[in-house]
Design a protein around this motif. Structure first.
Motif, PDB file in Angstrom:
ATOM      1  N   LEU A 229     -34.377 -46.562  38.675  1.00  0.00           N
ATOM      2  CA  LEU A 229     -34.785 -48.258  38.519  1.00  0.00           C
ATOM      3  C   LEU A 229     -34.171 -48.894  37.207  1.00  0.00           C
ATOM      4  O   LEU A 229     -34.764 -49.918  36.864  1.00  0.00           O
ATOM      5  CB  LEU A 229     -36.432 -47.784  38.021  1.00  0.00           C
ATOM      6  N   ILE A 230     -34.090 -47.635  36.071  1.00  0.00           N
ATOM      7  CA  ILE A 230     -33.461 -48.494  34.542  1.00  0.00           C
ATOM      8  C   ILE A 230     -32.201 -49.351  35.440  1.00  0.00           C
ATOM      9  O   ILE A 230     -32.239 -50.717  34.588  1.00  0.00           O
ATOM     10  CB  ILE A 230     -33.351 -46.948  33.710  1.00  0.00           C
ATOM     11  N   GLU A 231     -31.234 -48.929  36.088  1.00  0.00           N
ATOM     12  CA  GLU A 231     -30.046 -49.465  36.209  1.00  0.00           C
ATOM     13  C   GLU A 231     -30.311 -50.890  36.996  1.00  0.00           C
ATOM     14  O   GLU A 231     -30.105 -52.286  36.391  1.00  0.00           O
ATOM     15  CB  GLU A 231     -29.628 -49.014  37.238  1.00  0.00           C
ATOM     16  N   SER A 232     -31.681 -51.020  37.549  1.00  0.00           N
ATOM     17  CA  SER A 232     -31.893 -52.307  38.770  1.00  0.00           C
ATOM     18  C   SER A 232     -32.482 -53.328  38.057  1.00  0.00           C
ATOM     19  O   SER A 232     -32.301 -54.237  38.068  1.00  0.00           O
ATOM     20  CB  SER A 232     -32.886 -51.826  39.635  1.00  0.00           C
ATOM     21  N   LEU A 233     -32.766 -52.816  36.940  1.00  0.00           N
ATOM     22  CA  LEU A 233     -33.979 -53.737  35.670  1.00  0.00           C
ATOM     23  C   LEU A 233     -32.994 -54.512  34.636  1.00  0.00           C
ATOM     24  O   LEU A 233     -33.109 -55.347  33.815  1.00  0.00           O
ATOM     25  CB  LEU A 233     -35.152 -52.634  34.915  1.00  0.00           C
ATOM     26  N   LYS A 234     -31.818 -53.815  34.223  1.00  0.00           N
ATOM     27  CA  LYS A 234     -30.914 -53.783  33.821  1.00  0.00           C
ATOM     28  C   LYS A 234     -30.462 -55.118  34.119  1.00  0.00           C
ATOM     29  O   LYS A 234     -29.929 -56.057  33.636  1.00  0.00           O
ATOM     30  CB  LYS A 234     -29.992 -52.324  32.907  1.00  0.00           C
ATOM     31  N   ASN A 235     -29.875 -54.492  35.313  1.00  0.00           N
ATOM     32  CA  ASN A 235     -28.869 -55.557  36.040  1.00  0.00           C
ATOM     33  C   ASN A 235     -29.198 -57.102  36.411  1.00  0.00           C
ATOM     34  O   ASN A 235     -29.237 -57.767  36.304  1.00  0.00           O
ATOM     35  CB  ASN A 235     -29.049 -54.929  37.450  1.00  0.00           C
ATOM     36  N   ALA A 236     -31.448 -57.108  36.709  1.00  0.00           N
ATOM     37  CA  ALA A 236     -31.706 -58.455  36.382  1.00  0.00           C
ATOM     38  C   ALA A 236     -31.866 -58.966  35.442  1.00  0.00           C
ATOM     39  O   ALA A 236     -32.133 -60.137  35.022  1.00  0.00           O
ATOM     40  CB  ALA A 236     -33.267 -57.844  37.193  1.00  0.00           C
ATOM     41  N   LEU A 237     -32.463 -58.374  34.735  1.00  0.00           N
ATOM     42  CA  LEU A 237     -32.600 -58.765  33.499  1.00  0.00           C
ATOM     43  C   LEU A 237     -31.501 -58.218  32.293  1.00  0.00           C
ATOM     44  O   LEU A 237     -32.152 -59.451  31.175  1.00  0.00           O
ATOM     45  CB  LEU A 237     -33.546 -57.684  32.591  1.00  0.00           C
ATOM     46  N   GLY A 238     -30.638 -58.034  32.758  1.00  0.00           N
ATOM     47  CA  GLY A 238     -29.616 -58.558  30.890  1.00  0.00           C
ATOM     48  C   GLY A 238     -28.850 -56.876  30.903  1.00  0.00           C
ATOM     49  O   GLY A 238     -29.820 -56.353  30.385  1.00  0.00           O
ATOM     50  N   GLU A 239     -27.937 -56.459  30.560  1.00  0.00           N
ATOM     51  CA  GLU A 239     -27.334 -55.427  30.592  1.00  0.00           C
ATOM     52  C   GLU A 239     -27.339 -55.095  29.024  1.00  0.00           C
ATOM     53  O   GLU A 239     -27.529 -53.970  28.873  1.00  0.00           O
ATOM     54  CB  GLU A 239     -25.724 -55.735  30.585  1.00  0.00           C
ATOM     55  N   ASN A 240     -27.531 -56.264  27.903  1.00  0.00           N
ATOM     56  CA  ASN A 240     -26.954 -56.666  26.780  1.00  0.00           C
ATOM     57  C   ASN A 240     -28.543 -55.708  26.413  1.00  0.00           C
ATOM     58  O   ASN A 240     -29.822 -54.999  27.347  1.00  0.00           O
ATOM     59  CB  ASN A 240     -27.450 -57.758  25.866  1.00  0.00           C
TER      60      ASN A 240
END
Length: 655
Positions: free
Chosen positions: A360-371
């Motif tokens: 879930l966290i990885e999907s959110l980071k990919n969608a919202l930005g890795e920074n």
């Protein structure tokens, strides 16, 4: 503790909370001298302090977040949507006459005032208890509203859920209120008002300097919100608003409807501790004027937050489709999440990602930005697939305010929440202590026992209020129920008590209880009623209960009515009692009533333009600022020259 606050910010916040407790302990001895000292400061506090305290009461954190959300969505037109309460148009009537009517009674509480109006018989006591029940219910709803707003706000900055943040604030606020009573309410409200004013100036200047031009701002606002007429100052007939805000689409109609409602509400207002504790009629006018004038600083601050919010969202989401993608990811992981649990869920995911699925966290980071700002972007996601406008305020603080100043602004907004909290809790606790405990259980109770009963009442009210917060979907959801449903249900009986001689205690109690039950039934079974329909529903049932209760029982005793009228001299249907006045007093009363009514349009226009002018200045709408400023100045001059200067000399009890 959090990536958004540095050590200077944390020290500022810590010193503020510590100072509240220290001041509360310092004032505890003075506040506990007597119940009168605890409830109304012994009626010795100066009007400027009472007026400034009133300003702090209207600068609440939850209300600020709600107003910022509307200004963000529709620009200056959001000001007119907030005629439903945040423009405090009811203060016009309180300043002109209803505040002084309450002061003339000599009572300490609003419920005690009902005995003064209806007598100390069965009817009057019924009205007194009904007043306590309704006031405590409104207070608990209002405190729940403040808690929800504080929780949403603070959870952006600290790794705790909105409920946990609200609970922490409640503990400090309750401890302070219990210790210091009305003295502490006024003293810290004055200090907190100064903090808020400084913060308002800071935010207004930051926003003003951030804008290249009015035209450039209009283009940015249109692209971010999708609302093409965001920059228009005058209210439009129809606005395209996102899901959850459909009730406010007809802005002009909504504004007129709720302006009239505000004036009706004002007809019965003025029963707060600061009016009961004022030293003269002129003091009630002066403190109302100070409250209104200082509250105007709130509007450029809220417009400043909204403007900075536009730039923050533009920076975070240059591609608006990312917002709906992020919402969909969370919903796929938690398909059963409801709207009232959404805020707590995204807050916890952002603050404590280690507790959730790595996928879930990885999907959110990919969608919202890795920074490092993905979790803050997550906080902005709304349940309906758009930006959550109630998160604009904390987002601006986290991203658009220079480090070091964030702590100061957080303190200012928390101070606003605390000042409203302590005023409401002190008022309701005073009613329970004096009008229930002393009146019906311990008539001979000493000062220490009565003050102790106020302590217990405060804690009880706060605990129940905290329970109320569960199941609330948003800050605006809570506000809608309290102001539009519950307060409207109680509006008719609180008005009739002044202006109709035949209205009696049974009518008051019947109207209050019917209105309260109607509001509770609405909340349980019809939570999605449009606000204008909701207002008519609640007001009609409260009015029906008032009339039925009045005519099911006989009139109030003649001597009680005569005493009330001769001391208060209200306008309205009191012909028989007016004819018994001496010619001199009758002429004084008639002249006062006529001037009070004639002053309404000038006072209202003065207040509206006083609030609107600095809001327009912040967004570089210079033409609107000049027109509003001139209008406000002209209305002030007319009101001062033809109303205030002609106020009658003090009556005997004021000399």
């Amino acid at each position: 503790m959090t990536q958004y606050l540095n050590n200077a910010d944390l020290i500022t916040i810590g010193l503020y909370l510590l100072s509240l407790v220290v001041v509360g302990i310092y004032l505890q001895r003075r506040a506990s001298n007597s119940l009168e000292d605890y409830i109304v400061g012994g009626k010795k506090l100066p009007f400027w302090a009472l007026g400034t305290s009133g300003t702090a009461q209207y600068l609440d954190l939850s209300g600020t977040a709600v107003v910022v959300s509307f200004l963000y969505l529709v620009g200056p037109q959001g000001f007119f949507v907030n005629f439903r309460g945040h423009v405090i148009l009811a203060m016009v009537i309180v300043m002109l006459w209803s505040g002084k009517y309450h002061r003339r009674s000599g009572c300490l509480t609003a419920a005690e005032w009902n005995l003064f109006r209806f007598g100390d018989g069965a009817s009057g006591r019924f009205a007194q208890i009904a007043m306590v029940v309704s006031a405590v219910l409104i207070t608990m709803g209002s405190l729940a509203y403040l808690m929800v707003g504080a929780g949403v706000f603070l959870s952006t900055f600290v790794p705790f859920s909105p409920d946990q943040c609200a609970l922490a604030l409640v503990v400090v606020a309750t401890l302070y209120t219990v210790l210091s009573g009305f003295y502490g309410v006024v003293v810290t409200d004055v200090i907190q008002s100064v903090i808020v004013i400084f913060a308002a100036l800071l935010v207004s200047v930051l926003a003003f300097n951030h804008i290249e031009s009015f035209e450039a701002l209009a283009a940015t606002a249109s692209s971010v919100t999708g609302y093409d007429t965001w920059s228009q100052a005058a209210p439009v007939w129809h606005a395209d608003l996102p899901a959850g805000y459909e009730d406010y689409e007809y802005v002009s109609l909504f504004a007129v409807f709720f302006m009239l409602r505000a004036f009706l509400v004002g007809l019965g207002m003025g029963n707060e501790s600061r009016y009961m504790g004022a030293r003269s009629d002129k003091d009630t006018v002066a403190l109302s004027f100070i409250t209104t004038s200082l509250t105007s600083i709130r509007w450029p601050m809220m417009m400043g937050f909204a403007v900075l919010g536009l730039f923050a969202v533009q920076n975070f989401y240059p591609d608006q489709d990312v917002i709906s993608s992020g919402v969909e990811i969370v919903r796929q992981a938690y398909p059963d999440v409801t709207e009232d649990k959404w805020g707590a869920l995204v807050s916890d995911i952002g603050n404590n990602p280690e507790n959730y699925s790595p996928a879930l966290i990885e999907s959110l980071k990919n969608a919202l930005g890795e920074n490092g700002d993905w979790n803050l972007k997550l906080q902005l996601l709304g349940y309906h697939g758009t930006v959550n406008p109630e998160k604009i305020l904390p987002t601006v603080l986290a991203t658009m305010i220079p480090a070091g100043f964030r702590g100061l602004l957080i303190v200012a907004l928390v101070a606003a929440a605390m000042s409203t909290f302590d005023s409401q809790a002190n008022w309701a606790a005073g009613l329970l202590s004096k009008d229930v405990y002393q009146k019906y259980f311990r008539k001979k109770a000493g000062s220490k026992e009565l003050v102790l009963s106020s302590y217990c009442a405060t804690v009880l009210i706060v605990l129940v209020s905290f329970v109320f917060t569960f199941g609330m979907t948003s800050i605006n959801d809570v506000y809608k129920w309290i102001i539009v449903s519950l307060q409207s249900g109680l509006m008719v009986p609180t008005i009739l008590k002044f202006y109709w001689w035949r209205f009696n205690g049974a009518g008051f109690a019947g109207g209050v209880l019917t209105g309260a039950v109607a509001a509770i039934v609405q909340r349980l079974y019809f939570p999605d009623l449009p606000e204008m329909t909701l207002l008519l529903y609640s007001m009609s049932l409260g009015g029906l209960g008032s009339v039925i209760g009045t005519y099911m029982t006989g009139p109030t005793e003649e001597k009680v009515l005569s005493r009330f009228y001769n001391k208060t001299l209200p306008m309205g249907a009191w012909k028989t009692y007016k004819e018994k006045l001496t010619p001199e007093v009758r002429a004084r009363a008639e002249s006062e009533h006529k001037r009070d009514i004639m002053a309404v349009p000038f006072a209202a226009l003065w207040q509206i333009t006083l609030f609107f002018a600095p809001l327009l200045l912040v967004i570089h709408h210079f033409q609107g600022f000049i027109v509003s400023s001139i209008t406000s100045a002209v209305c002030f001059f007319i009101g001062y020259k033809f109303w205030y200067k002609k106020l009658p000399p003090p009556m005997e009890d004021e000399k």
